[in-house]
Scaffold this motif. Structure first.
Motif, PDB file in Angstrom:
ATOM      1  N   LEU A 133     -49.939  34.983  37.017  1.00 57.07           N
ATOM      2  CA  LEU A 133     -51.252  34.991  37.654  1.00 57.07           C
ATOM      3  C   LEU A 133     -52.356  34.994  36.599  1.00 57.07           C
ATOM      4  N   ILE A 134     -53.543  34.501  36.971  1.00 54.55           N
ATOM      5  CA  ILE A 134     -54.691  34.458  36.055  1.00 54.55           C
ATOM      6  C   ILE A 134     -55.909  35.114  36.709  1.00 54.55           C
ATOM      7  N   ASN A 135     -56.872  35.556  35.882  1.00 57.77           N
ATOM      8  CA  ASN A 135     -58.016  36.295  36.413  1.00 57.77           C
ATOM      9  C   ASN A 135     -59.174  35.367  36.804  1.00 57.77           C
ATOM     10  N   ASN A 136     -58.834  34.293  37.522  1.00 59.58           N
ATOM     11  CA  ASN A 136     -59.831  33.353  38.032  1.00 59.58           C
ATOM     12  C   ASN A 136     -59.233  32.691  39.275  1.00 59.58           C
ATOM     13  N   PRO A 137     -60.007  32.554  40.355  1.00 55.34           N
ATOM     14  CA  PRO A 137     -59.436  32.002  41.590  1.00 55.34           C
ATOM     15  C   PRO A 137     -59.244  30.486  41.578  1.00 55.34           C
ATOM     16  N   VAL A 138     -59.720  29.804  40.529  1.00 52.78           N
ATOM     17  CA  VAL A 138     -59.504  28.352  40.430  1.00 52.78           C
ATOM     18  C   VAL A 138     -58.869  28.024  39.086  1.00 52.78           C
ATOM     19  N   PHE A 139     -58.296  26.812  39.002  1.00 48.88           N
ATOM     20  CA  PHE A 139     -57.685  26.335  37.770  1.00 48.88           C
ATOM     21  C   PHE A 139     -58.327  24.998  37.402  1.00 48.88           C
ATOM     22  N   PHE A 140     -58.133  24.560  36.152  1.00 51.68           N
ATOM     23  CA  PHE A 140     -58.889  23.408  35.654  1.00 51.68           C
ATOM     24  C   PHE A 140     -58.084  22.099  35.590  1.00 51.68           C
ATOM     25  N   CYS A 141     -57.016  22.021  36.348  1.00 56.44           N
ATOM     26  CA  CYS A 141     -56.236  20.779  36.386  1.00 56.44           C
ATOM     27  C   CYS A 141     -55.574  20.647  37.748  1.00 56.44           C
ATOM     28  N   PRO A 281     -57.065  23.296  50.256  1.00 59.74           N
ATOM     29  CA  PRO A 281     -56.147  22.219  49.871  1.00 59.74           C
ATOM     30  C   PRO A 281     -55.003  22.689  48.968  1.00 59.74           C
ATOM     31  N   VAL A 282     -53.894  21.967  49.044  1.00 62.85           N
ATOM     32  CA  VAL A 282     -52.730  22.271  48.205  1.00 62.85           C
ATOM     33  C   VAL A 282     -52.904  21.702  46.808  1.00 62.85           C
ATOM     34  N   ASN A 283     -53.466  20.500  46.691  1.00 60.70           N
ATOM     35  CA  ASN A 283     -53.489  19.806  45.404  1.00 60.70           C
ATOM     36  C   ASN A 283     -54.852  19.755  44.722  1.00 60.70           C
ATOM     37  N   ASP A 284     -55.828  20.492  45.218  1.00 57.74           N
ATOM     38  CA  ASP A 284     -57.108  20.632  44.518  1.00 57.74           C
ATOM     39  C   ASP A 284     -57.214  22.080  44.065  1.00 57.74           C
ATOM     40  N   LEU A 285     -56.757  22.337  42.847  1.00 59.06           N
ATOM     41  CA  LEU A 285     -56.733  23.699  42.325  1.00 59.06           C
ATOM     42  C   LEU A 285     -58.112  24.147  41.845  1.00 59.06           C
ATOM     43  N   THR A 286     -59.074  23.198  41.800  1.00 58.28           N
ATOM     44  CA  THR A 286     -60.436  23.541  41.394  1.00 58.28           C
ATOM     45  C   THR A 286     -61.240  24.127  42.553  1.00 58.28           C
ATOM     46  N   LYS A 287     -60.708  24.077  43.763  1.00 62.05           N
ATOM     47  CA  LYS A 287     -61.417  24.560  44.947  1.00 62.05           C
ATOM     48  C   LYS A 287     -60.898  25.939  45.357  1.00 62.05           C
ATOM     49  N   GLU A 288     -61.795  26.912  45.420  1.00 55.73           N
ATOM     50  CA  GLU A 288     -61.408  28.255  45.845  1.00 55.73           C
ATOM     51  C   GLU A 288     -61.222  28.288  47.357  1.00 55.73           C
ATOM     52  N   TRP A 289     -60.134  28.883  47.789  1.00 54.68           N
ATOM     53  CA  TRP A 289     -59.880  29.013  49.227  1.00 54.68           C
ATOM     54  C   TRP A 289     -60.814  30.066  49.827  1.00 54.68           C
ATOM     55  N   SER A 290     -61.343  29.766  50.976  1.00 50.32           N
ATOM     56  CA  SER A 290     -62.289  30.648  51.644  1.00 50.32           C
ATOM     57  C   SER A 290     -61.605  31.921  52.166  1.00 50.32           C
ATOM     58  N   GLN A 291     -62.120  33.069  51.727  1.00 50.80           N
ATOM     59  CA  GLN A 291     -61.579  34.336  52.226  1.00 50.80           C
ATOM     60  C   GLN A 291     -62.155  34.685  53.597  1.00 50.80           C
ATOM     61  N   GLU A 292     -63.259  34.048  53.955  1.00 53.19           N
ATOM     62  CA  GLU A 292     -63.797  34.237  55.310  1.00 53.19           C
ATOM     63  C   GLU A 292     -62.897  33.537  56.321  1.00 53.19           C
ATOM     64  N   LEU A 293     -62.409  32.362  55.937  1.00 47.49           N
ATOM     65  CA  LEU A 293     -61.518  31.603  56.816  1.00 47.49           C
ATOM     66  C   LEU A 293     -60.162  32.285  56.948  1.00 47.49           C
ATOM     67  N   SER A 294     -59.682  32.812  55.810  1.00 50.68           N
ATOM     68  CA  SER A 294     -58.364  33.475  55.805  1.00 50.68           C
ATOM     69  C   SER A 294     -58.360  34.537  54.712  1.00 50.68           C
ATOM     70  N   PRO A 295     -58.454  35.809  55.066  1.00 51.67           N
ATOM     71  CA  PRO A 295     -58.510  36.866  54.049  1.00 51.67           C
ATOM     72  C   PRO A 295     -57.152  37.118  53.396  1.00 51.67           C
ATOM     73  N   PHE A 296     -57.182  37.685  52.201  1.00 53.92           N
ATOM     74  CA  PHE A 296     -55.953  38.146  51.548  1.00 53.92           C
ATOM     75  C   PHE A 296     -55.439  39.381  52.282  1.00 53.92           C
TER      76      PHE A 296
END
Length: 378
Positions: A133-141, A281-296
């Motif tokens: 795991l990494i300390n950022n909700p998005v990745f750069f590739c 999305p599954v294949n766009d790792l640059t996009k943070e998933w909405s926690q309002e839409l679906s919380p952890f």
């Protein structure tokens, strides 16, 4: 019950020439690791990412009982307590002082004695499950195709940034043109934008970060992302919350060792289920998933008990252990174009490192074996 997106292999969008990209990536990893003693002025061959481990700690994971059906999937379907180990690290590909390495950090978790056939090549009978795991909700590739050029640039990131503004400008130009092989394109620009979000990570004690899976994972019948967060109790227990990265070579390691010597620390392992493939999305790792839409939602508790850690953070143990996100069962595997490229990349990195360091690459069955240096000797 709420509607969640069902997992299907077609959603992963694996291209036909995927294996060609994987071969290139693995060859680059092997070549880089050969040169790491020189690049990091180190006495050993290091990892190609997260090269500087701060500490490896003894831990315990409790998978919760009575989870709802949509959460009790894969390894989370069987409640119980497990021994575990946690490696905290800097995300850089080189071992450099913290002030030159940035604040991107990793939380690698190994849970011992989890049943099921594992996906990591040659380790099908491994007794353990790993999380990286990494300390950022998005990745750069976003894809194996782009990782072919991005990894080359990432491995030279420090060289560019040491040259100041001009170096950063050249780095950005090479990134968006795919190492001078393409016209600037939207996908590469989006990935560069995601890389820049890592610059906004604050300098705080490593135990206070939230750590995320780099991309989506299969969650049994569903699709999810994973997160580890400190509990309120842990946030309150940390005595020095801010880290002065100019105060020493590796103040993050000093902060980790100091805090864990004083208190038990607790964290929650959480799952965020996918409800909308456009917004999540599954294949766009640059996009943070909405926690309002679906919380952890919490599926397990992690406890790192109070312990005395040597000044080097248990260096020898940390270097001998390996963590790979595909050391897991099919029902909890990382999914998607880029994620699938990690299946062989982590094994290549770990195998190369252990061979060059003349160490045995084998999985310990428990903490006693894991923290015994003799266990890794050839």
């Amino acid at each position: 019950m709420e509607e969640y997106i069902k997992y299907s292999y077609e959603l992963e969008e694996i291209p036909e020439n995927f294996d060609e990209y994987i071969t290139t990536i693995n060859n680059d990893i092997r070549e880089y690791i050969k040169n790491t003693p020189h690049l990091s002025r180190a006495t050993q061959h290091t990892r190609d990412a997260h090269a500087n481990g701060y500490a490896v700690l003894k831990a315990e994971v409790e998978i919760l009982d009575n989870l709802p059906e949509e959460l009790a999937q894969g390894i989370y379907a069987k409640p119980g307590k497990h021994q575990a180990a946690v490696r905290l690290s800097n995300g850089s590909s080189r071992v450099l002082p913290d002030k030159l390495s940035g604040n991107a950090q990793g939380f690698a978790l190994k849970i011992f004695e989890v049943e099921g056939k594992k996906l990591s090549s040659g380790e099908e009978d491994s007794p353990n499950v790993d999380f990286n795991l990494i300390n950022n909700p998005v990745f750069f590739c976003n894809s194996a195709e782009h990782y072919v050029f991005i990894s080359k640039l990432f491995l030279k990131l420090n060289d560019f940034f040491e040259r100041g503004a001009l170096g950063k400008l050249e780095f950005a130009a090479l990134w968006v043109t795919e190492n001078k092989k393409a016209f600037p394109n939207f996908e590469a620009l989006k990935e560069l934008g995601a890389l820049k979000t890592f610059e906004k990570i604050p300098s705080i004690n490593s135990f206070l970060y939230e750590f995320y899976s780099m991309g989506a994972v299969r969650h049994g019948d569903y699709i999810a992302k994973v997160r580890v967060v400190p509990t309120e109790q842990t946030k309150n227990a940390i005595t020095e919350k801010d880290i002065d990265i100019d105060s020493a070579e590796w103040p993050y390691r000093k902060g980790i060792i100091k805090e864990i010597a004083q208190n038990d620390l607790t964290f929650e392992l959480q799952i965020q289920l996918c409800k909308d493939l456009k917004e999540m999305p599954v294949n766009d790792l640059t996009k943070e998933w909405s926690q309002e839409l679906s919380p952890f939602r919490t599926v397990a508790k992690i406890k790192i008990p109070k312990q005395t850690v040597p000044e080097d953070g248990n260096f020898e143990i940390m270097e001998n252990m390996s963590f790979t996100p595909f050391r897991t069962i099919e029902e909890n595997s990382p999914i998607g174009n880029l994620q699938r490229s990690r299946q062989s990349a982590y094994v290549t990195s770990s195998t190369s490192r252990h061979e060059l360091n003349h160490k045995k690459r084998q999985e310990p069955k428990n903490l006693e074996e894991a923290f015994n240096p003799e266990f890794y000797k050839l």
